[in-house]
Each structure stands twice: as C-alpha cells, then as structure tokens.
Write a protein that holds these residues in place. Structure first.
Motif, PDB file in Angstrom:
ATOM      1  N   VAL A 178       0.841  -1.207   0.000  1.00 18.85           N
ATOM      2  CA  VAL A 178       0.000   0.000   0.000  1.00 18.85           C
ATOM      3  C   VAL A 178       0.874   1.255   0.000  1.00 18.85           C
ATOM      4  O   VAL A 178       0.655   2.189  -0.778  1.00 18.85           O
ATOM      5  N   LYS A 179       1.902   1.251   0.860  1.00 20.39           N
ATOM      6  CA  LYS A 179       2.805   2.422   0.936  1.00 20.39           C
ATOM      7  C   LYS A 179       3.515   2.661  -0.394  1.00 20.39           C
ATOM      8  O   LYS A 179       3.624   3.780  -0.875  1.00 20.39           O
ATOM      9  N   VAL A 180       4.012   1.562  -0.983  1.00 20.21           N
ATOM     10  CA  VAL A 180       4.781   1.675  -2.226  1.00 20.21           C
ATOM     11  C   VAL A 180       3.867   2.138  -3.369  1.00 20.21           C
ATOM     12  O   VAL A 180       4.245   2.992  -4.174  1.00 20.21           O
ATOM     13  N   PRO A 240      -8.080   5.155  -3.643  1.00 18.32           N
ATOM     14  CA  PRO A 240      -9.426   4.626  -3.384  1.00 18.32           C
ATOM     15  C   PRO A 240      -9.532   3.100  -3.455  1.00 18.32           C
ATOM     16  O   PRO A 240     -10.474   2.525  -2.922  1.00 18.32           O
ATOM     17  N   PHE A 241      -8.557   2.432  -4.081  1.00 19.20           N
ATOM     18  CA  PHE A 241      -8.679   0.971  -4.271  1.00 19.20           C
ATOM     19  C   PHE A 241      -7.807   0.173  -3.307  1.00 19.20           C
ATOM     20  O   PHE A 241      -7.589  -1.014  -3.511  1.00 19.20           O
ATOM     21  N   GLU A 242      -7.317   0.813  -2.230  1.00 23.43           N
ATOM     22  CA  GLU A 242      -6.325   0.121  -1.388  1.00 23.43           C
ATOM     23  C   GLU A 242      -6.856  -1.159  -0.760  1.00 23.43           C
ATOM     24  O   GLU A 242      -6.089  -2.091  -0.499  1.00 23.43           O
ATOM     25  N   LYS A 243      -8.161  -1.241  -0.525  1.00 19.14           N
ATOM     26  CA  LYS A 243      -8.692  -2.471   0.089  1.00 19.14           C
ATOM     27  C   LYS A 243      -8.562  -3.678  -0.845  1.00 19.14           C
ATOM     28  O   LYS A 243      -8.666  -4.823  -0.422  1.00 19.14           O
ATOM     29  N   THR A 271      -4.639  -7.000  -1.740  1.00 21.42           N
ATOM     30  CA  THR A 271      -4.433  -8.153  -0.853  1.00 21.42           C
ATOM     31  C   THR A 271      -3.637  -9.207  -1.613  1.00 21.42           C
ATOM     32  O   THR A 271      -3.541  -9.164  -2.840  1.00 21.42           O
ATOM     33  N   ARG A 272      -3.073 -10.142  -0.899  1.00 21.74           N
ATOM     34  CA  ARG A 272      -2.257 -11.223  -1.480  1.00 21.74           C
ATOM     35  C   ARG A 272      -1.211 -10.638  -2.444  1.00 21.74           C
ATOM     36  O   ARG A 272      -1.047 -11.104  -3.562  1.00 21.74           O
ATOM     37  N   THR A 273      -0.533  -9.619  -1.987  1.00 22.76           N
ATOM     38  CA  THR A 273       0.427  -8.947  -2.873  1.00 22.76           C
ATOM     39  C   THR A 273       1.836  -9.534  -2.768  1.00 22.76           C
ATOM     40  O   THR A 273       2.702  -9.163  -3.556  1.00 22.76           O
ATOM     41  N   ALA A 274       2.081 -10.414  -1.792  1.00 23.85           N
ATOM     42  CA  ALA A 274       3.429 -11.002  -1.654  1.00 23.85           C
ATOM     43  C   ALA A 274       3.584 -12.151  -2.655  1.00 23.85           C
ATOM     44  O   ALA A 274       3.861 -13.297  -2.297  1.00 23.85           O
ATOM     45  N   LEU A 275       3.421 -11.813  -3.908  1.00 24.02           N
ATOM     46  CA  LEU A 275       3.367 -12.818  -4.974  1.00 24.02           C
ATOM     47  C   LEU A 275       4.717 -12.870  -5.705  1.00 24.02           C
ATOM     48  O   LEU A 275       5.205 -11.845  -6.154  1.00 24.02           O
ATOM     49  N   PRO A 276       5.321 -14.077  -5.827  1.00 23.03           N
ATOM     50  CA  PRO A 276       6.577 -14.148  -6.594  1.00 23.03           C
ATOM     51  C   PRO A 276       6.304 -14.306  -8.084  1.00 23.03           C
ATOM     52  O   PRO A 276       5.358 -14.985  -8.491  1.00 23.03           O
ATOM     53  N   PHE A 310     -13.484  -7.599 -22.193  1.00 22.11           N
ATOM     54  CA  PHE A 310     -12.071  -7.310 -21.923  1.00 22.11           C
ATOM     55  C   PHE A 310     -11.920  -6.745 -20.518  1.00 22.11           C
ATOM     56  O   PHE A 310     -12.860  -6.201 -19.947  1.00 22.11           O
ATOM     57  N   TRP A 311     -10.714  -6.942 -19.968  1.00 27.34           N
ATOM     58  CA  TRP A 311     -10.411  -6.432 -18.630  1.00 27.34           C
ATOM     59  C   TRP A 311      -9.721  -5.086 -18.745  1.00 27.34           C
ATOM     60  O   TRP A 311      -8.914  -4.860 -19.640  1.00 27.34           O
ATOM     61  N   ARG A 312     -10.016  -4.227 -17.805  1.00 29.33           N
ATOM     62  CA  ARG A 312      -9.246  -2.986 -17.717  1.00 29.33           C
ATOM     63  C   ARG A 312      -8.971  -2.727 -16.234  1.00 29.33           C
ATOM     64  O   ARG A 312      -9.882  -2.760 -15.417  1.00 29.33           O
ATOM     65  N   GLY A 313      -7.709  -2.517 -15.918  1.00 28.30           N
ATOM     66  CA  GLY A 313      -7.331  -2.261 -14.522  1.00 28.30           C
ATOM     67  C   GLY A 313      -6.625  -0.927 -14.392  1.00 28.30           C
ATOM     68  O   GLY A 313      -6.452  -0.205 -15.373  1.00 28.30           O
ATOM     69  N   TYR A 314      -6.232  -0.628 -13.175  1.00 31.44           N
ATOM     70  CA  TYR A 314      -5.565   0.638 -12.904  1.00 31.44           C
ATOM     71  C   TYR A 314      -4.055   0.436 -12.958  1.00 31.44           C
ATOM     72  O   TYR A 314      -3.528  -0.520 -12.381  1.00 31.44           O
ATOM     73  N   TRP A 315      -3.348   1.309 -13.660  1.00 30.87           N
ATOM     74  CA  TRP A 315      -1.892   1.240 -13.774  1.00 30.87           C
ATOM     75  C   TRP A 315      -1.333   2.470 -13.071  1.00 30.87           C
ATOM     76  O   TRP A 315      -1.429   3.576 -13.600  1.00 30.87           O
ATOM     77  N   PRO A 316      -0.753   2.310 -11.878  1.00 31.84           N
ATOM     78  CA  PRO A 316      -0.323   3.500 -11.136  1.00 31.84           C
ATOM     79  C   PRO A 316       0.893   4.168 -11.775  1.00 31.84           C
ATOM     80  O   PRO A 316       1.802   3.495 -12.256  1.00 31.84           O
ATOM     81  N   GLY A 317       0.884   5.474 -11.777  1.00 34.05           N
ATOM     82  CA  GLY A 317       2.044   6.231 -12.247  1.00 34.05           C
ATOM     83  C   GLY A 317       2.212   6.209 -13.748  1.00 34.05           C
ATOM     84  O   GLY A 317       1.327   5.834 -14.503  1.00 34.05           O
TER      85      GLY A 317
END
Ligand SMILES: [Zn+2]
Length: 254
Positions: free
Chosen positions: A25-27, A55-58, A61-66, A187-194
């Motif tokens: 979340v911080k990163v 707004p989407f921080e909730k 989850t499960r972000t420790a993904l290799p 089709f999928w569309r997601g948020y791309w930060p930065g």
C-alpha cells in the motif's frame, strides 16, 4: 537460453516486489505519484512519504506474490529485455496492455511478449551497475504496477453504443477464462499507477528527444533510429480519414 534467440546471456529467477500488503500500500501510493521507491533484490520499499491514500487500497491483498522472470542480454548495443514466465500473462485473461508484442520470444512452444518495463525518455541508465541489473530493478517496479492492475481490473463489454461494465472489481476476484473465450467483446481494464511508457508515434515524438535512447531498445539515439519512421507514421495518421485517426488514438491507449 530460448531457442533461436540472439541473446548472449539469459538469467532466470524470482522477483517478489512486495513482502507484505502493508508495504504494498505504501509503495503503490508512491508509485502512483511517480515518487522514488527503493528496490533491493527485487523487493520494493519506500521511506516515509506523505502521498495520500488511494481509493482501491482495500483490493491490495495477497500482494506477496513471486514472479518468475527471464532476462535476456545481448552482446551488441541492444538493451536487456525481461519476460514474465510464471504466472503467465494469458492473452485476454491476465495480459495487461503494457507489453512489447514486437519483441516476443518462444520458450518451450509458449510465446512470451517482452515486458514494456522502461522507455528511454523515462529511465536513464547509470554507470555504476550493469544494464541488466537496472532493467531487473525496473522490472520489479513494473511487476508491482502489474499486480495493482490485476487486483483492480474490472470486466467490460464493447457494445454498439460504447463500453459497459460487466463485473465490478471485488477483493480476491479471479479471471473467468470461459466467459472471455465465449465473447471477443469482453475485456479487462485495470488501474496502472504512475507513468507508463508512451506507445504511439505521436507519444514517442512528444516525449523522446532526438538525443534520448530510442523506444525500440536498439540502444541508439532516437534521432538516429526510429524518429524518421515515427514522423512518417504520424503524418500518415494525420492524413487518414477521421475514423482511422480515432482508431489509432484508441489503440495508443490500450
Ligand atoms: Zn529505434
């Protein structure tokens, strides 16, 4: 080494951008504002920053993904490239739009597009570390952004009157491959930060100076590589009928 690859060296290994959701979340707050983040052995962190919540921080989850990543290095001036091996980016199921489809390779019969991890106008290589090390750091940042895209994506449908939302994003949602296979309009569309690298002739011309590195990863200056071709393509787009210009503009955004 991938079959028939012109690469001189290949590296394969895991990159896990986030060690836990709280750090993710911080990163991501920092990435969203293009603030600097630290990359250490593929792991991202950030010193205290006052970037505001997103707004989407909730959904983070499960972000420790290799991620299993392949890096290829070339003995000529071409830049190193990185490829996501696992979990695979499955076309129309989990592939995001930030790919270099012009730099695909085939490994064991599977086509892997290169990850569009940097642009010469956005990343400047420094002299203290190898290019492949710097590209791997940039790949860790790219994979962090891809994880955000995966977690925030929503399913849309193209209709005669525009685009409609089919599925709202939900925590822990998995892609539904069968539904996508049934309809090419989904089709999928997601948020791309930065920031992401520009991907059209107009975008290249607007953001890459002639003395900067070319977007095609040749390692040459843009002015001595693809700039003339981009200008020709951009002129052709301007001369094209309105519908073609609209399609080119849409393509440059997807
Ligand atoms: Zn070029």
């Amino acid at each position: 080494m991938p079959e028939k690859s012109e690469a001189s060296h290949a590296y394969i290994g895991f990159i896990r951008p986030f060690s836990e959701d709280a750090i993710a979340v911080k990163v991501v707050r920092a990435l969203d504002r293009d603030l600097p983040v630290q990359v250490d052995a593929g792991r991202l962190d950030v010193s205290e920053s006052d970037a505001p919540p997103l707004p989407f921080e909730k959904l983070l989850t499960r972000t420790a993904l290799p991620f299993l990543v392949l890096a290829l290095e070339f003995s000529d001036s071409r830049r190193p490239r990185t490829y996501l091996v696992d979990p695979p980016m499955v076309p129309r199921v989990s592939d995001c739009e930030h790919l270099r489809l012009d730099k695909c390779i085939t490994v064991n019969g599977v086509v892997l597009p290169a990850l569009c991890v940097y642009s010469g106008s956005l990343l400047k290589f420094t002299g203290d570390r190898t290019h492949v090390e710097q590209v791997l750091d940039q790949t860790a940042i790219y994979l962090a952004k891809y994880l955000v895209w995966l977690r925030t994506r929503r399913l849309y449908r193209r209709t005669a009157t525009g685009i409609e939302l089919v599925r709202e994003r939900r925590t822990g949602e998995q892609a539904i491959a069968a539904a996508l296979q049934r309809s090419n309009d989904l089709f999928w569309r997601g948020y791309w930060p930065g920031t992401c690298a520009p991907s059209s002739p107009a975008g290249h011309l607007a953001t890459i100076r002639p003395e900067n590195e070319c977007w095609c990863w040749s390692g040459k200056c843009y002015g001595e590589c693809c700039r003339d071709e981009d200008q020709k393509r951009e002129r052709a787009v301007r001369a094209a009928p309105f519908v073609n210009r609209l399609m080119a503009a849409v393509r440059s955004k997807i």
